[in-house]
Motif scaffolding. Structure first.
Motif, PDB file in Angstrom:
ATOM      1  N   SER A  88       0.831  -1.199   0.000  1.00 36.89           N
ATOM      2  CA  SER A  88       0.000   0.000   0.000  1.00 36.89           C
ATOM      3  C   SER A  88       0.864   1.247   0.000  1.00 36.89           C
ATOM      4  CB  SER A  88      -0.930   0.005   1.211  1.00 36.89           C
ATOM      5  OG  SER A  88      -0.171   0.126   2.387  1.00 36.89           O
ATOM      6  N   SER A  89       0.216   2.369  -0.278  1.00 42.37           N
ATOM      7  CA  SER A  89       0.927   3.646  -0.333  1.00 42.37           C
ATOM      8  C   SER A  89       1.244   4.194   1.054  1.00 42.37           C
ATOM      9  CB  SER A  89       0.112   4.654  -1.145  1.00 42.37           C
ATOM     10  OG  SER A  89      -1.184   4.803  -0.589  1.00 42.37           O
ATOM     11  N   CYS A  90       0.675   3.590   2.110  1.00 40.56           N
ATOM     12  CA  CYS A  90       0.997   4.028   3.474  1.00 40.56           C
ATOM     13  C   CYS A  90       0.720   2.899   4.450  1.00 40.56           C
ATOM     14  CB  CYS A  90       0.204   5.271   3.856  1.00 40.56           C
ATOM     15  SG  CYS A  90      -1.517   4.940   4.208  1.00 40.56           S
ATOM     16  N   LYS A 124      -6.018   6.037  -1.144  1.00 45.45           N
ATOM     17  CA  LYS A 124      -4.890   5.138  -0.909  1.00 45.45           C
ATOM     18  C   LYS A 124      -4.771   4.184  -2.098  1.00 45.45           C
ATOM     19  CE  LYS A 124      -4.428   7.015   3.083  1.00 45.45           C
ATOM     20  NZ  LYS A 124      -3.376   7.970   3.309  1.00 45.45           N
ATOM     21  N   THR A 125      -3.532   3.851  -2.432  1.00 47.33           N
ATOM     22  CA  THR A 125      -3.252   2.984  -3.573  1.00 47.33           C
ATOM     23  C   THR A 125      -2.595   1.697  -3.093  1.00 47.33           C
ATOM     24  OG1 THR A 125      -2.906   4.930  -4.947  1.00 47.33           O
ATOM     25  CG2 THR A 125      -2.084   2.855  -5.808  1.00 47.33           C
ATOM     26  N   THR A 127      -0.489  -1.497  -4.718  1.00 46.63           N
ATOM     27  CA  THR A 127       0.205  -1.992  -5.908  1.00 46.63           C
ATOM     28  C   THR A 127       0.422  -3.489  -5.765  1.00 46.63           C
ATOM     29  OG1 THR A 127       1.309   0.134  -6.183  1.00 46.63           O
ATOM     30  CG2 THR A 127       2.255  -1.741  -7.352  1.00 46.63           C
ATOM     31  N   GLN A 138      -2.886  -1.973 -10.111  1.00 46.20           N
ATOM     32  CA  GLN A 138      -3.145  -1.021  -9.028  1.00 46.20           C
ATOM     33  C   GLN A 138      -4.616  -1.045  -8.644  1.00 46.20           C
ATOM     34  OE1 GLN A 138      -1.459   2.857  -9.215  1.00 46.20           O
ATOM     35  NE2 GLN A 138       0.481   1.908  -8.733  1.00 46.20           N
ATOM     36  N   ARG A 140      -7.374   1.055  -5.850  1.00 40.84           N
ATOM     37  CA  ARG A 140      -7.477   2.346  -5.169  1.00 40.84           C
ATOM     38  C   ARG A 140      -8.712   2.331  -4.263  1.00 40.84           C
ATOM     39  NH1 ARG A 140      -6.742   5.067  -9.428  1.00 40.84           N
ATOM     40  NH2 ARG A 140      -4.545   5.341  -9.105  1.00 40.84           N
TER      41      ARG A 140
END
Length: 157
Positions: A88-90, A124-125, A127, A138, A140
């Motif tokens: 994840s992006s975070c 939030k993304t 991958t 991806q 989202r």
């Protein structure tokens, strides 16, 4: 002197090439050619990860409330699909990937959990790394996180 050098060079060239078997095609084994063709055909077969949806909006959620979404996909390709990672992006978003390969024609799921941190509109993304032609996919998720003060009906300071 030039003629002697030329004659010696021609003699050396003839002696080096006359001993070789110039027909390399005779050395190729047909069984190896067949194996190479099969290997090349197998390399062209790839899995394809087809999602029902790649984006999901949780709408309005109170700050700190955990939510989760299951993203379903199907392997529409010709080879087993192997998901090697989902990141994840975070740190507030945790994806869970399938541990086993997904056979052609079969379905799989990726669970995405979001802990409700942040404020206002968040996106939030996730991958996904897999053995597909692109190599990554991806996903989202979105939500409008209402601050605790607003969620409790208290005025903001």
């Amino acid at each position: 002197m030039k003629k002697v050098f030329l004659v010696l060079t021609l003699a050396a060239a003839v002696s080096f090439t006359s001993c070789k078997d110039n027909n390399a095609a005779n050395k190729v084994k047909s069984e190896n050619v067949a194996k190479a063709e099969q290997r090349d055909e197998a390399a062209k077969k790839l899995p394809v990860m087809t999602f029902e949806e790649t984006e999901y909006d949780f709408g309005n959620i109170p700050q700190g409330q955990s939510v989760e979404k299951v993203f379903k996909f199907k392997n529409t390709g010709d080879a087993p699909l192997i998901v090697t990672s989902a990141k994840s992006s975070c740190g507030c978003t945790i994806p869970q990937k399938p541990e086993e390969p997904v056979a052609p024609g079969e379905t799989g799921e990726i669970l995405v959990k979001y802990n409700g941190s942040g404020r206002n509109q968040v996106t939030k993304t996730v991958t996904i790394t897999a053995n597909t032609e692109k190599g990554t996919e991806q996903l989202r998720i979105k939500a409008f996180v209402e601050p605790k003060e607003a969620a409790a009906g208290q005025p903001k300071a």
